[in-house]
Scaffold this motif. Structure first.
Motif, short mmCIF file in Angstrom:
data_model
loop_
_atom_site.label_atom_id
_atom_site.label_comp_id
_atom_site.label_asym_id
_atom_site.label_seq_id
_atom_site.Cartn_x
_atom_site.Cartn_y
_atom_site.Cartn_z
N LEU A 48 0.83 -1.20 0.00
CA LEU A 48 0.00 0.00 0.00
C LEU A 48 0.86 1.26 0.00
N GLU A 49 1.99 1.20 0.70
CA GLU A 49 2.93 2.33 0.66
C GLU A 49 3.44 2.54 -0.76
N ALA A 50 3.75 1.44 -1.44
CA ALA A 50 4.26 1.54 -2.81
C ALA A 50 3.19 2.06 -3.77
N LEU A 51 1.96 1.58 -3.63
CA LEU A 51 0.87 2.07 -4.48
C LEU A 51 0.75 3.58 -4.36
N ASN A 52 0.82 4.07 -3.15
CA ASN A 52 0.70 5.49 -2.88
C ASN A 52 1.81 6.28 -3.59
N HIS A 53 3.04 5.76 -3.51
CA HIS A 53 4.17 6.46 -4.12
C HIS A 53 4.13 6.38 -5.64
N ILE A 54 3.81 5.21 -6.17
CA ILE A 54 3.73 5.05 -7.63
C ILE A 54 2.69 6.00 -8.21
N GLY A 55 1.53 6.07 -7.56
CA GLY A 55 0.48 6.97 -8.03
C GLY A 55 0.93 8.42 -8.01
#
Length: 629
Positions: free
Chosen positions: A153-160
């Motif tokens: 979820l941390e990665a999804l946030n950053h990728i977005g």
């Protein structure tokens, strides 16, 4: 098709859908046959056959990078990249690894074993690609269970936020190792039933474009209509609000549906999430109908009946832990159990049946589980977090700050402590002593057998002095007599299992049978070895160590754990801190490297943890003792 003749996936480029369907069946037949002998992760791989075929047909591995989260579903990828001929030795010593491994193939670009890491790694690869100015695609494939992990979820946030070109494939089979938990799982459930979101969105945009351009006011109204309808459709909005283009849901077993959406994703700028619905165990009825997670990863089985081949034997350590915890919980309603998506593996599913309100499966979220246990402890509860040694590493900061620093009564039941065998480097539980021993307030125990385990479980639950960890290995006990009544084991006291006057063997857990066997071998040579069950790893039995020092008796420590910072190091530190410099102390344990997969007995041989090696080390230290005398 002869799968063992495949060298690389280029042959797929000109395959028709009919040829791909035939190949998919060949791959399923191959996996069902091979894994019936070796065991392995059957269910996850049967579910991704068509998905893997389409990915390799439309993209160009290894230029385009596939990152298989966890790695449980990478067998089809291995077949298509030239490794079918090695499946007879899958997960066996020096054989094919059960997870992606860079040293095996250039097509394995990311090594996995713990979940929820693929998106962060993919972000790093995409950032590197853009800095270097290359045009390769980065495609992480992550399961719906792994997506619930905090790191994902941390990665999804950053990728977005960064809007890097990435194609995230969400392989949604509605089940992790155990049934998924959490609000995000429910969001995915609504998406599965909401229909084709992208098609509805495209049709809506085409309709808006047909509206005559009578000025900005009408255009703004049209945009508001579009946004309102998007939210009405619901499906995909979670990811779109994070900055992704959402495609799906896509039928993961429909080749044409997969191709259309993957081609769309390939042409779309920015991050894309392709939501693929698959069936775990597809094509093999026992695996398809599995509701308990048996077919996620298993040993050999009979193909025709689906009967798992099990050898009769003593109860497993995990089973003894669960039964002992139930006994204690019947007498103490403060006992609460927690697991991070492993109720079956830890055997806490048995606890949940009897105490459903006192059992919490938090999903793939070891950090959350650790701090939740701390919160429970502040309110006078007795939280027991059952977790594999290798997975507790993921909650380390929380162990330090939220449990140990506050000296809370949290009981860590550390399953799979020591070498675990076939799952290899990512799962070997050899670091927990080193990463827990130096923490203030922490106590660490390990039993010599299943009977002592039940007493230590009782001891740990009743301990009110702060955090305590109990280690126990994978596999079955020895079939020893089980006591009816549970009793407390004194923390910080060791047990002499065999008297001896020449030197002392200090060990615990799985190494005790080897030590006893070595003592027998030494006795035949006229050397008398004392064998001590050092079941309290922290605190040490200081009175016994001082007695050994008084006798100036050489000591050999043996542990199925990392030597650096381990039990043997603790013994050396004790003698140093007490200004005892005349003692001869030798250590045996797991060397300073990652241990690959293979049977535990083979791995013991490789790293020198055998009774023969114990004898050799003993014979080396005894002359040194005599020279000093």
């Amino acid at each position: 098709m002869n799968l063992e003749g495949i060298k690389d996936p280029k042959f797929l480029k000109n395959y028709s859908n009919e040829q791909l369907e035939d190949l998919a069946q060949d791959i399923r037949d191959f996996l069902i046959a091979k894994l019936s002998v070796t065991g392995g992760h059957l269910g996850p791989n049967l579910g991704v056959v068509e998905l893997t075929l389409v990915l390799h047909q439309l993209f160009d591995s290894p230029k385009d990078k596939f990152l298989w989260d966890v790695g449980h579903q990478a067998y089809v990828h291995k077949i298509l990249t030239g490794r079918a001929g090695k499946f007879d030795e899958l997960r066996q010593y020096k054989g094919l690894c059960g997870f992606p491994k860079m040293s095996e193939s250039e097509h394995d670009v990311w090594e996995t074993g713990h979940s929820s890491t693929s998106l962060s790694a993919a972000m790093g690869m995409a950032a590197a690609r853009d800095i270097k100015g290359t045009d390769d695609k980065v495609i992480p494939i992550i399961g719906d269970g792994a997506l619930t992990g905090g790191m994902a979820l941390e990665a999804l946030n950053h990728i977005g936020h960064e809007q890097k070109d990435l194609i995230v494939v969400l392989n949604d089979n509605e089940m992790s190792i155990a049934p998924n938990v959490g609000a995000l799982h429910n969001v995915l459930g609504r998406m599965r039933t909401a229909g084709k979101y992208q098609k509805a969105k495209d049709e809506l945009e085409m309709l808006i474009k047909k509206i005559p351009a009578f000025g900005g006011r009408l255009a703004a109204t049209a945009e508001r209509v579009k946004d309102s309808l998007k939210y009405l459709l619901v499906s995909g909005m979670f990811f779109e609000e994070l900055g992704f283009t959402y495609l799906g849901p896509v039928d993961g077993h429909d080749l044409e549906d997969l191709k259309v959406n993957m081609n769309y994703a390939r042409k779309t700028k920015g991050p894309v999430l392709v939501h693929v619905i698959t069936k775990k165990g597809k094509g093999y009825a026992p695996a398809e109908n599995d509701a308990k997670g048996t077919w996620h990863g298993l040993g050999p089985y009979k193909i025709e009946s689906g009967e798992v081949v099990k050898k009769p034997g003593p109860p497993s350590y995990s089973g003894v832990f669960a039964e002992s915890l139930k006994k204690v919980a019947r007498e103490d309603d403060r006992v609460v159990a927690l697991t991070a998506a492993m109720p079956g593996g830890t055997k806490l599913d048995q606890f949940a049946k009897e105490f459903p309100d006192r059992m919490f499966d938090v999903g793939i979220a070891e950090q959350h589980a650790t701090t939740m246990a701390a919160g429970l402890a502040t309110q006078g509860m007795k939280p027991v977090f059952a977790v594999y040694s290798t997975f507790l590493q993921r909650g380390y900061d929380q162990v330090v700050h939220d449990v140990c620093r506050q000296n809370l009564n949290v009981f860590f039941a550390i399953d799979r402590a020591g070498l675990v065998g076939a799952d290899g480097e990512t799962h070997q539980g050899v670091f927990d002593i080193s990463y827990l021993r130096h923490l203030p307030n922490m106590k660490i125990l390990m039993p010599k057998d299943e009977n002592e385990l039940q007493h230590i479980i009782y001891t740990a639950v009743n301990y009110d002095g702060g955090p305590i960890a109990v280690r126990y290995p994978r596999g079955n006990g020895y079939g020893v007599q089980m006591d009816e009544k549970l009793k407390e084991i004194p923390i910080g006291e060791w047990e002499v299992l065999r008297d001896g006057s020449d030197f002392s063997l200090l060990t615990f857990g799985t190494m005790i049978p080897l030590a006893m066997e070595a003592a027998d071998m030494l006795a035949r040579k006229g050397i008398q070895a004392e064998v001590i069950n050092a079941r309290s790893i922290k605190p040490l039995d200081e009175s016994m160590l001082l007695e050994l020092a008084r006798k100036n008796r050489p000591v050999l420590t043996v542990e199925e754990a990392a030597l650096q910072g381990g039990f043997g190091s603790a013994v050396l530190e004790f003698f140093h801190e007490n200004d005892i410099h005349s003692m001869v102390v030798e250590r045996m344990g797991v060397p300073d490297r990652f241990i690959e997969h293979g049977s535990v007995s083979k791995l013991w041989e490789e790293i020198g943890l055998t009774s023969d090696n114990i004898v050799q080390r003993a014979e080396k230290i005894l002359p040194r003792k005599r020279q000093r005398a």
